[in-house]
Write a protein that holds these residues in place. Sequence first.
Motif, PDB file in Angstrom:
ATOM      1  N   TYR A 127     -21.148  18.821 -26.251  1.00 13.48           N
ATOM      2  CA  TYR A 127     -22.329  18.737 -25.399  1.00 13.48           C
ATOM      3  C   TYR A 127     -23.070  17.461 -25.786  1.00 13.48           C
ATOM      4  O   TYR A 127     -23.633  17.364 -26.876  1.00 13.48           O
ATOM      5  CB  TYR A 127     -23.233  19.949 -25.624  1.00 13.48           C
ATOM      6  N   LYS A 128     -23.081  16.474 -24.898  1.00 14.62           N
ATOM      7  CA  LYS A 128     -23.592  15.145 -25.255  1.00 14.62           C
ATOM      8  C   LYS A 128     -25.100  15.008 -25.094  1.00 14.62           C
ATOM      9  O   LYS A 128     -25.661  13.955 -25.341  1.00 14.62           O
ATOM     10  CB  LYS A 128     -22.865  14.084 -24.426  1.00 14.62           C
ATOM     11  N   GLY A 129     -25.754  16.093 -24.705  1.00 12.25           N
ATOM     12  CA  GLY A 129     -27.203  16.087 -24.541  1.00 12.25           C
ATOM     13  C   GLY A 129     -27.646  17.381 -23.883  1.00 12.25           C
ATOM     14  O   GLY A 129     -26.835  18.276 -23.606  1.00 12.25           O
ATOM     15  N   GLY A 130     -28.938  17.475 -23.615  1.00 14.13           N
ATOM     16  CA  GLY A 130     -29.499  18.696 -23.077  1.00 14.13           C
ATOM     17  C   GLY A 130     -29.041  19.063 -21.684  1.00 14.13           C
ATOM     18  O   GLY A 130     -29.170  20.226 -21.265  1.00 14.13           O
ATOM     19  N   GLU A 131     -28.502  18.092 -20.920  1.00 12.69           N
ATOM     20  CA  GLU A 131     -28.008  18.383 -19.575  1.00 12.69           C
ATOM     21  C   GLU A 131     -26.613  19.002 -19.591  1.00 12.69           C
ATOM     22  O   GLU A 131     -26.168  19.548 -18.587  1.00 12.69           O
ATOM     23  CB  GLU A 131     -27.991  17.100 -18.729  1.00 12.69           C
ATOM     24  N   CYS A 157     -26.426  18.980 -33.046  1.00 14.62           N
ATOM     25  CA  CYS A 157     -27.703  19.454 -32.509  1.00 14.62           C
ATOM     26  C   CYS A 157     -27.738  20.974 -32.381  1.00 14.62           C
ATOM     27  O   CYS A 157     -26.787  21.592 -31.893  1.00 14.62           O
ATOM     28  CB  CYS A 157     -27.924  18.815 -31.132  1.00 14.62           C
ATOM     29  N   ARG A 159     -28.451  24.416 -30.696  1.00 14.51           N
ATOM     30  CA  ARG A 159     -28.545  24.835 -29.298  1.00 14.51           C
ATOM     31  C   ARG A 159     -28.673  26.348 -29.204  1.00 14.51           C
ATOM     32  O   ARG A 159     -28.154  27.097 -30.039  1.00 14.51           O
ATOM     33  CB  ARG A 159     -27.305  24.384 -28.513  1.00 14.51           C
ATOM     34  N   GLY A 225     -31.654  16.401 -27.323  1.00 17.34           N
ATOM     35  CA  GLY A 225     -31.322  15.019 -26.971  1.00 17.34           C
ATOM     36  C   GLY A 225     -30.118  14.444 -27.680  1.00 17.34           C
ATOM     37  O   GLY A 225     -29.716  13.318 -27.396  1.00 17.34           O
ATOM     38  N   THR A 226     -29.531  15.182 -28.630  1.00 11.31           N
ATOM     39  CA  THR A 226     -28.375  14.657 -29.362  1.00 11.31           C
ATOM     40  C   THR A 226     -27.150  15.540 -29.141  1.00 11.31           C
ATOM     41  O   THR A 226     -27.219  16.571 -28.493  1.00 11.31           O
ATOM     42  CB  THR A 226     -28.687  14.557 -30.869  1.00 11.31           C
ATOM     43  N   THR A 227     -26.032  15.127 -29.723  1.00 10.75           N
ATOM     44  CA  THR A 227     -24.741  15.753 -29.440  1.00 10.75           C
ATOM     45  C   THR A 227     -24.511  17.011 -30.282  1.00 10.75           C
ATOM     46  O   THR A 227     -24.846  17.062 -31.460  1.00 10.75           O
ATOM     47  CB  THR A 227     -23.608  14.747 -29.715  1.00 10.75           C
TER      48      THR A 227
END
Length: 238
Positions: A127-131, A157, A159, A225-227
């Motif tokens: 997951y490369k970010g929050g999206e 990160c 999650r 915001g991070t991976t």
Amino acid sequence: MNLACEEAENPRPNMEETKRQIIDLGNGSEVVYIPRFLSSDESWNFFNYLNKEIPWTRPTIRVFGRSCLQPRDTCYVASPGLPELTYSGYKPHAYSWDDFPLLQDILEAVNKAFPDCSYNSLLLNRYKGGEDYVGWHADDEKLYGPTPEIASVSFGCDRDFLLKKKPSKAPKDKRVEDAPPTKRLKKNDQSNQQSFMLKHGSLLLMRGYTQRDWLHSVPKRVKAGTTRINLTFRRVVR
């Protein structure tokens, strides 16, 4: 979230964080969570290796009859001779454990923690970010058998990981439908939902009838915001 700073301020895990948290979901479903399954240093080593060395791909999948780009990167590793994995119309290429030696170290640690599982396949997600996210689903493919034990190891990160009970297939009770709103069972009844914050170096195991009776997801989070890299170890039944 600056995980590196957070770890520097708390270099040693609290003893409570190393213990297994066992959550009985009822009817033979259970979750085991170990917040500090791996140390911080080795977890960062694994994260950096996985982020750089794994041949990540972002495939096109089919959801509700429509084609779309999967909202996360993926890779699949499996022992030789296993049936092919297929999900959402996508058949990932099965890499060998020998292609990525450090994966065997993580597999060994997971099998040591849960010796009855004997995992032989691994689905990796990045997951490369929050999206990036994964929607509500169950890993109930037949190749995993009726009571799959799926171990999820997380790096990077933090999650949210959510669980919710599948809707009952029993006939509707007319008395409940006609009851006043205050007497109806709330959809967000706590007994039908569970949530976890999957931390860097943590392990979460779903076992029993969790895949039959529950759905799980990793929702979008603007502040993530991070991976994050997630390894889900599975046993394919031959």
